[in-house]
Design a protein around this motif. Structure first.
Motif, mmCIF file in Angstrom:
data_model
loop_
_atom_site.group_PDB
_atom_site.id
_atom_site.type_symbol
_atom_site.label_atom_id
_atom_site.label_comp_id
_atom_site.label_asym_id
_atom_site.label_seq_id
_atom_site.Cartn_x
_atom_site.Cartn_y
_atom_site.Cartn_z
ATOM 1 N N LEU A 176 -41.608 -52.081 -10.831
ATOM 2 C CA LEU A 176 -40.200 -51.893 -10.497
ATOM 3 C C LEU A 176 -39.868 -52.506 -9.132
ATOM 4 O O LEU A 176 -38.731 -52.927 -8.900
ATOM 5 C CB LEU A 176 -39.850 -50.404 -10.497
ATOM 6 C CG LEU A 176 -39.984 -49.678 -11.837
ATOM 7 C CD1 LEU A 176 -39.608 -48.216 -11.689
ATOM 8 C CD2 LEU A 176 -39.114 -50.342 -12.892
ATOM 9 N N ALA A 177 -40.851 -52.567 -8.242
ATOM 10 C CA ALA A 177 -40.618 -53.166 -6.930
ATOM 11 C C ALA A 177 -40.421 -54.673 -7.009
ATOM 12 O O ALA A 177 -39.957 -55.291 -6.036
ATOM 13 C CB ALA A 177 -41.780 -52.845 -5.994
ATOM 14 N N THR A 178 -40.772 -55.289 -8.151
ATOM 15 C CA THR A 178 -40.516 -56.723 -8.304
ATOM 16 C C THR A 178 -39.048 -56.996 -8.670
ATOM 17 O O THR A 178 -38.591 -58.136 -8.542
ATOM 18 C CB THR A 178 -41.415 -57.333 -9.399
ATOM 19 O OG1 THR A 178 -41.112 -56.731 -10.669
ATOM 20 C CG2 THR A 178 -42.884 -57.104 -9.080
ATOM 21 N N ILE A 179 -38.312 -55.975 -9.128
ATOM 22 C CA ILE A 179 -36.913 -56.187 -9.516
ATOM 23 C C ILE A 179 -36.067 -56.638 -8.335
ATOM 24 O O ILE A 179 -35.341 -57.635 -8.435
ATOM 25 C CB ILE A 179 -36.340 -54.913 -10.170
ATOM 26 C CG1 ILE A 179 -37.074 -54.627 -11.481
ATOM 27 C CG2 ILE A 179 -34.842 -55.057 -10.418
ATOM 28 C CD1 ILE A 179 -36.628 -53.343 -12.173
ATOM 29 N N PRO A 180 -36.108 -55.943 -7.165
ATOM 30 C CA PRO A 180 -35.344 -56.459 -6.025
ATOM 31 C C PRO A 180 -35.814 -57.820 -5.546
ATOM 32 O O PRO A 180 -35.016 -58.608 -5.005
ATOM 33 C CB PRO A 180 -35.535 -55.388 -4.946
ATOM 34 C CG PRO A 180 -36.706 -54.577 -5.382
ATOM 35 C CD PRO A 180 -36.723 -54.638 -6.874
ATOM 36 N N MET A 181 -37.092 -58.164 -5.741
ATOM 37 C CA MET A 181 -37.569 -59.501 -5.372
ATOM 38 C C MET A 181 -36.919 -60.559 -6.247
ATOM 39 O O MET A 181 -36.477 -61.609 -5.755
ATOM 40 C CB MET A 181 -39.100 -59.564 -5.499
ATOM 41 C CG MET A 181 -39.850 -58.650 -4.549
ATOM 42 S SD MET A 181 -41.646 -58.657 -4.816
ATOM 43 C CE MET A 181 -42.050 -60.340 -4.345
ATOM 44 N N VAL A 182 -36.839 -60.287 -7.551
ATOM 45 C CA VAL A 182 -36.201 -61.247 -8.458
ATOM 46 C C VAL A 182 -34.709 -61.353 -8.173
ATOM 47 O O VAL A 182 -34.122 -62.438 -8.234
ATOM 48 C CB VAL A 182 -36.442 -60.819 -9.922
ATOM 49 C CG1 VAL A 182 -35.673 -61.720 -10.887
ATOM 50 C CG2 VAL A 182 -37.931 -60.850 -10.253
ATOM 51 N N GLN A 183 -34.063 -60.243 -7.804
ATOM 52 C CA GLN A 183 -32.630 -60.234 -7.537
ATOM 53 C C GLN A 183 -32.289 -60.758 -6.147
ATOM 54 O O GLN A 183 -31.106 -60.927 -5.837
ATOM 55 C CB GLN A 183 -32.087 -58.808 -7.691
ATOM 56 C CG GLN A 183 -32.202 -58.237 -9.096
ATOM 57 C CD GLN A 183 -31.326 -58.963 -10.093
ATOM 58 O OE1 GLN A 183 -30.330 -59.576 -9.740
ATOM 59 N NE2 GLN A 183 -31.716 -58.922 -11.356
ATOM 60 N N GLY A 184 -33.290 -61.002 -5.316
ATOM 61 C CA GLY A 184 -33.036 -61.559 -3.987
ATOM 62 C C GLY A 184 -32.497 -60.560 -2.984
ATOM 63 O O GLY A 184 -31.751 -60.926 -2.069
ATOM 64 N N VAL A 185 -32.858 -59.284 -3.099
ATOM 65 C CA VAL A 185 -32.420 -58.261 -2.160
ATOM 66 C C VAL A 185 -33.096 -58.497 -0.810
ATOM 67 O O VAL A 185 -34.266 -58.882 -0.739
ATOM 68 C CB VAL A 185 -32.755 -56.860 -2.700
ATOM 69 C CG1 VAL A 185 -32.411 -55.785 -1.686
ATOM 70 C CG2 VAL A 185 -32.011 -56.619 -4.008
ATOM 71 N N ASP A 186 -32.349 -58.267 0.278
ATOM 72 C CA ASP A 186 -32.911 -58.428 1.613
ATOM 73 C C ASP A 186 -34.116 -57.508 1.806
ATOM 74 O O ASP A 186 -34.095 -56.343 1.386
ATOM 75 C CB ASP A 186 -31.854 -58.113 2.679
ATOM 76 C CG ASP A 186 -30.725 -59.142 2.696
ATOM 77 O OD1 ASP A 186 -30.960 -60.270 2.213
ATOM 78 O OD2 ASP A 186 -29.627 -58.804 3.184
ATOM 79 N N ALA A 187 -35.140 -58.023 2.461
ATOM 80 C CA ALA A 187 -36.371 -57.278 2.761
ATOM 81 C C ALA A 187 -37.073 -56.811 1.495
ATOM 82 O O ALA A 187 -37.817 -55.822 1.513
ATOM 83 C CB ALA A 187 -36.073 -56.079 3.670
#
Length: 509
Positions: free
Chosen positions: A356-367
């Motif tokens: 689930l922590a890869t989801i913000p990485m794919v979405q380009g979330v800051d930090a």
């Protein structure tokens, strides 16, 4: 094009052989790691992650892998298999009484956990609210693979096991929806709008999962496939169909696959032991592949600055958020404090939070990279702490339950042209069928014990033949009395020769 300028070389048979060799070696090492972890008590999750890290850019393999999107896709696929395997092994007789409590933990408990953990990440670590909420949502999901693998080795009361297994199967769905919503660009929707979306998707996924599971089990029970090996494949294919149908209908595919598998797992399908073995093997392969890939994705030399924040967030999650959610959700159901204590400590995290922590990485979330690193460290450290100490805590709380008789292993093979079924019944060591005469089984008319295999030798039993532990019985039953025959066998296995007369009529799988 000159060499070194991005020329893509075609995949040759030699390259394919090398790839197969590497994959086979990794799989063999991982399988050996299962044996090591089972003997040492070290959670297998850490062993598989260690293999991935050792193969990565800071390890001996020096493999540079940073494709978060591919990791997410493969992780989702692995999670589908793991949830399907967990659903197939979930006993309805244990989950049914625990269903309200498990649902409360999967919904209200997740909300409490997210709020407390996000507040700690915001006030103690200094993250922005969006980042803090994402971390809170990511780590609030208990991991199905970790819970299934640990709890089934511990003789806990059925209510505890049923609640924890159902919670881990249910809470992935709302957490995925929450993490995706928080990771999308733009302002976060009002909480009541987001809550409505979550409930709608869960309802759609539940309806589709139950329908697909019921239709699939109905078909498999009444259609004789040409080979027994096709039954396990068909069961897993139906579970994947449930996920796909749920996702395409804008519902929760994860909840759909778990419920569909649970329905089929309690439907007494033909060739059931073979199906369970096949699903268990697929589940292990999914876990191994998923953990190794996550180990490859992490960059160990970047973790130093995130160790302390991960320990702080994990401490709040383990000692405050999880116990608070358990107390608030389970107190209305009058769950004893010993069981609440164990369930507070048994909120195991595994590969699911890391996926689930890869989801913000794919979405380009800051930090987002920092979020991934914090979650990775948190999962590794607290899995190492919680997993091995769970059996010890269960013993200290006097929650070991060894009083129940072992369930019979019954495999059914349909005899389509004869309109009958051949039941293979294995009598385990703890079964109360030991010492029962064949005539005392009191099977329905249309069913009979035709053969007994004992000590490698087979013989036709008499009505006075006494059954023993380790026996394997071949029972022939006509189609109309097949279910009644299996129910009667299970009842005798749990209650002995007086089953039924003394009110012992347990028939669940």
């Amino acid at each position: 094009m000159r060499a070194g300028q991005g020329r893509i070389r075609p995949l040759t048979v030699h390259h394919l052989n090398q790839l197969l060799l590497v994959c086979s070696l990794v799989l063999l090492v991982a399988v050996a790691a299962v044996r090591i972890s089972s003997r040492s008590g070290l959670p297998s999750l850490l062993v598989y992650l260690g293999i991935g890290v050792a193969m990565g850019q800071d390890g001996v393999g020096d493999i540079h892998f940073d494709n978060a999107e591919l990791t997410q896709v493969i992780g989702y696929a692995a999670l589908v298999v793991i949830l399907a395997e967990g659903g197939l092994g979930t006993k309805w007789k244990e989950v049914k009484p625990a269903l309200p409590a498990a649902t409360a933990l999967a919904l209200a408990g997740v909300a409490v956990s997210v709020g407390v953990t996000a507040s700690a990440a915001y006030y103690l670590i200094g993250l922005e609210w969006r980042q803090a909420l994402i971390i809170g949502a990511v780590v609030s999901s208990t991991d199905a693979a970790a819970v299934f693998s640990v709890l089934r080795k511990i003789p806990l009361p059925a209510r505890v096991t049923g609640t924890l297994e159902a919670e881990s199967g249910f809470n992935d769905a709302p957490v995925v929806i929450l993490v995706v919503s928080l990771s999308t660009a733009g302002p976060v929707e009002h909480w009541y709008t987001l809550l409505g979306v979550i409930l709608l998707e869960l309802a759609i996924g539940a309806a589709i999962g139950l329908a697909v599971g019921w239709l699939g089990s109905l078909g498999l029970r009444h259609v004789a496939l040409p080979a027994s090996g096709l039954y396990p494949i068909a069961v897993m294919a139906i579970a994947v169909v449930a996920y796909a149908a749920g996702a395409l209908a804008h519902g929760s595919g994860f909840l759909a696959v778990y419920l569909a598998a649970m329905v089929m797992g309690n439907a007494r399908l033909p060739h059931w032991p073979a199906t369970r073995g096949f699903a268990d093997g697929l589940g292990w392969m999914a876990q191994i592949g998923m953990f190794v890939l996550l180990g490859l994705l992490v960059t160990p030399h970047e973790l130093g600055d995130d160790i302390m924040p991960a320990l702080v967030i994990g401490l709040v999650l383990t000692m405050v958020a999880r116990p608070l959610s358990v107390v608030l959700c389970l107190s209305p159901f009058r769950v004893p404090w010993q069981e609440q204590t164990l369930m507070s400590w048994a909120g195991l995290r595994g590969a699911v939070p890391i996926i689930l922590a890869t989801i913000p990485m794919v979405q380009g979330v800051d930090a987002s990279r920092r979020i991934f690193n914090i979650v990775f460290v948190l999962v590794v450290v607290y899995t190492l702490v919680q997993g091995p100490t769970l059996p010890w805590l269960g013993r200290k709380l006097h929650l070991g339950d060894g009083s129940e008789a072992a369930d019979l292993g019954i495999e059914s093979a349909p005899l389509e042209r004869l309109r009958g079924h051949l039941l293979s019944v294995a009598i385990p060591g703890g079964s109360k069928m030991h010492g029962v005469e064949v005539a005392e089984l009191r099977l329905p008319h249309g069913a009979a014990v035709t053969l007994i295999v004992r000590g490698g030798e087979s013989f036709v039993p008499l009505p006075t033949t006494i059954l023993q532990r380790g026996d394997e019985l071949l029972v022939v039953a006509t189609d109309p009395v097949r279910d009644a025959t299996e129910s009667r066998l299970r009842a005798v296995g749990h209650g002995g020769k007086l089953a039924g007369w003394l009110g012992t009529g347990r028939t669940g799988r």
